[in-house]
Motif scaffolding. Structure first.
Motif, PDB file in Angstrom:
ATOM      1  N   PHE A   2     -11.999   5.570  13.483  1.00 35.09           N
ATOM      2  CA  PHE A   2     -12.713   4.382  13.028  1.00 35.09           C
ATOM      3  C   PHE A   2     -14.218   4.605  13.096  1.00 35.09           C
ATOM      4  O   PHE A   2     -14.951   4.230  12.174  1.00 35.09           O
ATOM      5  CB  PHE A   2     -12.322   3.151  13.854  1.00 35.09           C
ATOM      6  CG  PHE A   2     -10.902   2.711  13.655  1.00 35.09           C
ATOM      7  CD1 PHE A   2     -10.402   2.429  12.395  1.00 35.09           C
ATOM      8  CD2 PHE A   2     -10.054   2.579  14.737  1.00 35.09           C
ATOM      9  CE1 PHE A   2      -9.091   2.014  12.205  1.00 35.09           C
ATOM     10  CE2 PHE A   2      -8.738   2.162  14.566  1.00 35.09           C
ATOM     11  CZ  PHE A   2      -8.254   1.881  13.299  1.00 35.09           C
ATOM     12  N   PHE A  51      -6.703  -2.461   3.011  1.00 33.14           N
ATOM     13  CA  PHE A  51      -6.781  -3.723   3.757  1.00 33.14           C
ATOM     14  C   PHE A  51      -5.856  -4.779   3.148  1.00 33.14           C
ATOM     15  O   PHE A  51      -5.152  -5.479   3.863  1.00 33.14           O
ATOM     16  CB  PHE A  51      -8.199  -4.278   3.768  1.00 33.14           C
ATOM     17  CG  PHE A  51      -9.213  -3.407   4.464  1.00 33.14           C
ATOM     18  CD1 PHE A  51      -8.854  -2.437   5.389  1.00 33.14           C
ATOM     19  CD2 PHE A  51     -10.558  -3.555   4.187  1.00 33.14           C
ATOM     20  CE1 PHE A  51      -9.794  -1.648   6.027  1.00 33.14           C
ATOM     21  CE2 PHE A  51     -11.514  -2.765   4.813  1.00 33.14           C
ATOM     22  CZ  PHE A  51     -11.127  -1.820   5.737  1.00 33.14           C
ATOM     23  N   TYR A  54      -2.236  -4.294   3.995  1.00 32.29           N
ATOM     24  CA  TYR A  54      -1.887  -4.234   5.420  1.00 32.29           C
ATOM     25  C   TYR A  54      -0.866  -5.315   5.804  1.00 32.29           C
ATOM     26  O   TYR A  54       0.155  -5.012   6.410  1.00 32.29           O
ATOM     27  CB  TYR A  54      -3.156  -4.355   6.264  1.00 32.29           C
ATOM     28  CG  TYR A  54      -2.922  -4.233   7.748  1.00 32.29           C
ATOM     29  CD1 TYR A  54      -2.860  -2.984   8.354  1.00 32.29           C
ATOM     30  CD2 TYR A  54      -2.781  -5.356   8.548  1.00 32.29           C
ATOM     31  CE1 TYR A  54      -2.652  -2.857   9.727  1.00 32.29           C
ATOM     32  CE2 TYR A  54      -2.568  -5.249   9.912  1.00 32.29           C
ATOM     33  CZ  TYR A  54      -2.511  -3.992  10.499  1.00 32.29           C
ATOM     34  OH  TYR A  54      -2.306  -3.873  11.851  1.00 32.29           O
ATOM     35  N   ASP A  55      -1.134  -6.557   5.475  1.00 35.02           N
ATOM     36  CA  ASP A  55      -0.249  -7.646   5.880  1.00 35.02           C
ATOM     37  C   ASP A  55       1.148  -7.519   5.266  1.00 35.02           C
ATOM     38  O   ASP A  55       2.152  -7.783   5.932  1.00 35.02           O
ATOM     39  CB  ASP A  55      -0.847  -9.010   5.526  1.00 35.02           C
ATOM     40  CG  ASP A  55      -2.026  -9.359   6.423  1.00 35.02           C
ATOM     41  OD1 ASP A  55      -2.118  -8.823   7.549  1.00 35.02           O
ATOM     42  OD2 ASP A  55      -2.869 -10.167   5.987  1.00 35.02           O
ATOM     43  N   ALA A  87     -14.122  -4.623   8.941  1.00 30.70           N
ATOM     44  CA  ALA A  87     -12.684  -4.892   8.858  1.00 30.70           C
ATOM     45  C   ALA A  87     -11.813  -3.688   9.198  1.00 30.70           C
ATOM     46  O   ALA A  87     -10.587  -3.797   9.220  1.00 30.70           O
ATOM     47  CB  ALA A  87     -12.347  -5.376   7.449  1.00 30.70           C
ATOM     48  N   ILE A  89     -11.086  -1.813  11.937  1.00 35.99           N
ATOM     49  CA  ILE A  89     -10.258  -1.673  13.139  1.00 35.99           C
ATOM     50  C   ILE A  89      -9.112  -2.669  13.107  1.00 35.99           C
ATOM     51  O   ILE A  89      -9.313  -3.882  13.161  1.00 35.99           O
ATOM     52  CB  ILE A  89     -11.109  -1.828  14.415  1.00 35.99           C
ATOM     53  CG1 ILE A  89     -12.174  -0.737  14.455  1.00 35.99           C
ATOM     54  CG2 ILE A  89     -10.225  -1.792  15.655  1.00 35.99           C
ATOM     55  CD1 ILE A  89     -13.152  -0.855  15.598  1.00 35.99           C
ATOM     56  N   LYS A  90      -7.924  -2.110  12.986  1.00 32.46           N
ATOM     57  CA  LYS A  90      -6.681  -2.885  13.011  1.00 32.46           C
ATOM     58  C   LYS A  90      -5.659  -2.044  13.781  1.00 32.46           C
ATOM     59  O   LYS A  90      -5.771  -0.817  13.809  1.00 32.46           O
ATOM     60  CB  LYS A  90      -6.143  -3.106  11.593  1.00 32.46           C
ATOM     61  CG  LYS A  90      -7.045  -3.900  10.666  1.00 32.46           C
ATOM     62  CD  LYS A  90      -6.382  -4.038   9.303  1.00 32.46           C
ATOM     63  CE  LYS A  90      -7.248  -4.666   8.252  1.00 32.46           C
ATOM     64  NZ  LYS A  90      -7.921  -5.877   8.603  1.00 32.46           N
ATOM     65  N   PRO A  91      -4.658  -2.680  14.349  1.00 30.52           N
ATOM     66  CA  PRO A  91      -3.607  -1.891  15.008  1.00 30.52           C
ATOM     67  C   PRO A  91      -2.859  -1.034  13.984  1.00 30.52           C
ATOM     68  O   PRO A  91      -2.728  -1.416  12.818  1.00 30.52           O
ATOM     69  CB  PRO A  91      -2.677  -2.959  15.590  1.00 30.52           C
ATOM     70  CG  PRO A  91      -3.445  -4.231  15.575  1.00 30.52           C
ATOM     71  CD  PRO A  91      -4.462  -4.112  14.481  1.00 30.52           C
ATOM     72  N   ASN A  92      -2.372   0.078  14.442  1.00 26.63           N
ATOM     73  CA  ASN A  92      -1.569   0.918  13.560  1.00 26.63           C
ATOM     74  C   ASN A  92      -0.246   0.207  13.275  1.00 26.63           C
ATOM     75  O   ASN A  92       0.268  -0.539  14.106  1.00 26.63           O
ATOM     76  CB  ASN A  92      -1.300   2.274  14.206  1.00 26.63           C
ATOM     77  CG  ASN A  92      -0.838   3.299  13.196  1.00 26.63           C
ATOM     78  OD1 ASN A  92      -1.065   3.158  11.995  1.00 26.63           O
ATOM     79  ND2 ASN A  92      -0.200   4.347  13.672  1.00 26.63           N
ATOM     80  N   LYS A  93       0.268   0.403  12.086  1.00 33.21           N
ATOM     81  CA  LYS A  93       1.581  -0.117  11.733  1.00 33.21           C
ATOM     82  C   LYS A  93       2.127   0.701  10.582  1.00 33.21           C
ATOM     83  O   LYS A  93       1.372   1.336   9.842  1.00 33.21           O
ATOM     84  CB  LYS A  93       1.553  -1.605  11.403  1.00 33.21           C
ATOM     85  CG  LYS A  93       0.831  -1.964  10.115  1.00 33.21           C
ATOM     86  CD  LYS A  93       0.731  -3.458   9.910  1.00 33.21           C
ATOM     87  CE  LYS A  93       1.752  -3.974   8.941  1.00 33.21           C
ATOM     88  NZ  LYS A  93       1.588  -5.397   8.615  1.00 33.21           N
ATOM     89  N   TYR A 112      -1.022   2.769   8.843  1.00 31.43           N
ATOM     90  CA  TYR A 112      -2.405   2.337   8.650  1.00 31.43           C
ATOM     91  C   TYR A 112      -3.402   3.419   9.059  1.00 31.43           C
ATOM     92  O   TYR A 112      -4.359   3.689   8.329  1.00 31.43           O
ATOM     93  CB  TYR A 112      -2.676   1.034   9.403  1.00 31.43           C
ATOM     94  CG  TYR A 112      -4.100   0.561   9.215  1.00 31.43           C
ATOM     95  CD1 TYR A 112      -4.536   0.128   7.970  1.00 31.43           C
ATOM     96  CD2 TYR A 112      -5.008   0.580  10.267  1.00 31.43           C
ATOM     97  CE1 TYR A 112      -5.851  -0.279   7.781  1.00 31.43           C
ATOM     98  CE2 TYR A 112      -6.314   0.166  10.086  1.00 31.43           C
ATOM     99  CZ  TYR A 112      -6.740  -0.263   8.843  1.00 31.43           C
ATOM    100  OH  TYR A 112      -8.041  -0.664   8.651  1.00 31.43           O
TER     101      TYR A 112
END
Length: 161
Positions: A2, A51, A54-55, A87, A89-93, A112
């Motif tokens: 990141f 991004f 992602y959801d 935007a 930094i998000k958890p890996n999935k 991700y």
């Protein structure tokens, strides 16, 4: 990962900030008449695809917007780059990456973190192309690291020692 992505985008923002506005959307002969703005748009939109997917856990880079405003409005592009930095930094999935190959929709597993790494490398590649355009259109002196992968910089450092 990141932090490297944020630094790479920050360096792009710094260069775009000092780039004369008319140079941003001027076609470059050495880039097959592409513009610095078009390469910047491409960078931005691929991050946005990661991004946006992602959801839903599905990313498709082929379905990007191709927003012409990003190609011609440098200030708008700079705001989008700033938004991407915030935007990241998000958890890996786990994700599914969709792409079209010869008109057929293909799907492969990804995640991700892998897509952030892809976008980092993709950004570096396009920064190298942007550097070519800047060298053609301006007399700006760019940082030696602009458009170079971290591994290339580390290798060069080792060679000097």
């Amino acid at each position: 990962m990141f932090n490297a992505s944020k630094r790479t985008l920050e360096q792009l923002k710094e260069v775009l900030t000092i780039l004369p506005s008319d140079s941003y959307s001027t076609p470059c002969k050495t880039l097959s008449e592409a513009t610095i703005g078009q390469h910047t748009r491409h960078i931005i939109e691929l991050y946005q695809c990661a991004f946006n997917g992602y959801d839903q856990a599905t990313v498709c880079y082929d379905k990007r917007k191709r927003d012409k405003r990003l190609e011609i409005d440098k200030q708008f592009a700079l705001v989008q780059l700033e938004t991407i930095q915030g935007a990241l930094i998000k958890p890996n999935k786990e994700l599914i990456m969709e792409y079209y190959l010869n008109g057929i929709l293909e799907k492969i597993g990804s995640n991700y973190f892998r897509e952030v790494m892809y976008n980092l490398e993709h950004t570096i590649h396009h920064k190298a192309l942007i550097k070519v355009g800047i060298n053609e259109l301006t007399h700006l002196i760019l940082p030696a690291s602009f458009g170079l992968a971290p591994s290339t910089l580390q290798y060069r450092e080792q060679c000097v020692r």
